[in-house]
Design an enzyme around this catalytic site. Structure first.
Site, short mmCIF file in Angstrom:
data_model
loop_
_atom_site.label_atom_id
_atom_site.label_comp_id
_atom_site.label_asym_id
_atom_site.label_seq_id
_atom_site.Cartn_x
_atom_site.Cartn_y
_atom_site.Cartn_z
N LYS A 57 -5.79 16.54 -9.10
CA LYS A 57 -7.13 16.73 -8.52
C LYS A 57 -8.07 17.41 -9.50
CE LYS A 57 -5.78 19.42 -5.23
NZ LYS A 57 -4.34 19.58 -5.39
N ARG B 122 2.08 25.77 -16.24
CA ARG B 122 1.20 26.88 -15.92
C ARG B 122 2.06 28.07 -15.50
NH1 ARG B 122 -2.95 24.81 -11.58
NH2 ARG B 122 -1.70 26.10 -10.17
N ARG C 99 -7.76 24.25 2.42
CA ARG C 99 -6.33 24.02 2.29
C ARG C 99 -5.57 24.40 3.56
NH1 ARG C 99 -5.40 24.86 -3.87
NH2 ARG C 99 -3.22 24.40 -4.17
N ARG D 217 3.39 20.59 -17.00
CA ARG D 217 2.12 21.29 -17.19
C ARG D 217 2.35 22.73 -17.64
NH1 ARG D 217 -1.60 21.37 -11.79
NH2 ARG D 217 -0.02 22.78 -11.01
N ARG E 189 5.12 26.04 -3.32
CA ARG E 189 3.76 25.50 -3.18
C ARG E 189 3.78 24.19 -2.40
NH1 ARG E 189 2.40 26.49 -8.61
NH2 ARG E 189 1.38 24.49 -8.91
P1 AMP Z 1 -4.33 25.38 -7.52
O1 AMP Z 1 -4.81 25.59 -8.93
O2 AMP Z 1 -5.30 24.63 -6.69
O3 AMP Z 1 -2.94 24.81 -7.48
O4 AMP Z 1 -4.23 26.84 -6.87
C1 AMP Z 1 -3.39 27.82 -7.42
C2 AMP Z 1 -3.12 28.91 -6.40
O5 AMP Z 1 -4.36 29.52 -5.99
C3 AMP Z 1 -2.47 28.44 -5.10
O6 AMP Z 1 -1.08 28.33 -5.21
C4 AMP Z 1 -2.91 29.55 -4.14
O7 AMP Z 1 -2.14 30.73 -4.34
C5 AMP Z 1 -4.32 29.86 -4.60
N1 AMP Z 1 -5.29 29.01 -3.87
C6 AMP Z 1 -5.99 27.95 -4.36
N2 AMP Z 1 -6.74 27.37 -3.41
C7 AMP Z 1 -6.54 28.09 -2.26
C8 AMP Z 1 -7.02 28.01 -0.92
N3 AMP Z 1 -7.89 27.06 -0.51
N4 AMP Z 1 -6.57 28.91 -0.03
C9 AMP Z 1 -5.73 29.87 -0.39
N5 AMP Z 1 -5.21 30.00 -1.62
C10 AMP Z 1 -5.61 29.13 -2.57
#
Ligand code: AMP
Length: 185
Positions: free
Chosen positions: A14, A131, A90, A129, A142
């Site tokens: 995404k 990270r 989310r 990746r 996750r």
């Molecule tokens: P992402 O880069 O989108 O995979 O997000 C990394 C981490 O950020 C996630 O595993 C969550 O801990 C936090 N996070 C991202 N988006 C949200 C959201 N909409 N609500 C809560 N936590 C979020």
């Protein structure tokens, strides 16, 4: 000018696709995960709180992330300029809060683009990746959180008639061209 949310499991690409499309069409881009990672890096108060959750692959509390999104929408002038939003909403609660927020800001959401990628492929991509939150245990958590909390958001937008599904398997260019088509760009 388009107003769109990118939805999909972690590792679906995404963020990558959102960046490509936003740059190509000059659309303001809001990536919640990036905003949170930046806060963690800068050790702000928000960053310190967010890190606790992110390190476990858990979701940061709804009130915190909703506040960040509202601020970001105002900052980029989403009403006039449009937006691509990745990483939010989310949870069902976030989706409902988001709906109210858009109403308040007088913004209409055009579409929700769901990037579809099967689990085995997601795990493979995330491990590659590398990270900080991409270790196998955190990845599995996750994904679990995704199926429990985020999957219902897909139905929510499907019922509203906003959802478009795009196959996220393939190379980056292939997926980008599917997204362009789906968004009429
Ligand atoms: P992402 O880069 O989108 O995979 O997000 C990394 C981490 O950020 C996630 O595993 C969550 O801990 C936090 N996070 C991202 N988006 C949200 C959201 N909409 N609500 C809560 N936590 C979020």
């Amino acid at each position: 000018m388009i107003k769109v949310v990118f939805l999909g499991p972690p590792g679906a690409g995404k963020g990558t696709q959102a960046k490509i499309i936003a740059q190509k069409y000059n659309i303001p881009l809001i990536i919640l995960g990036d905003i949170l990672r930046e806060a963690v890096k800068n050790q702000t108060q928000l960053g310190k709180i967010a890190k606790e959750y992110m390190d476990k692959g858990e979701l940061v509390p709804d009130e915190i992330v909703s506040g960040i999104i509202k601020e970001a929408l105002i900052k980029v002038n989403a009403k006039e300029k449009g937006f691509i939003l990745d990483g939010f909403p989310r949870t069902l609660n976030q989706a409902k809060v988001f709906e109210k927020m858009l109403e308040e800001l007088n913004i209409n959401l055009d579409k929700v683009l769901f990037l579809d990628v099967p689990d085995e492929e997601l795990i493979k991509r995330m491990l590659a990746r590398g990270r900080e939150d991409d270790t196998e245990d955190i990845i599995r958590n996750r994904l679990k959180v995704y199926y429990e909390k985020t999957a219902p958001v897909i139905n929510y937008y499907e019922e509203k008639g906003l959802l478009i599904k795009v196959n996220g398997v393939g190379n980056i260019e292939e997926v980008t061209s599917r997204i362009k088509k789906a968004l009429d760009l």
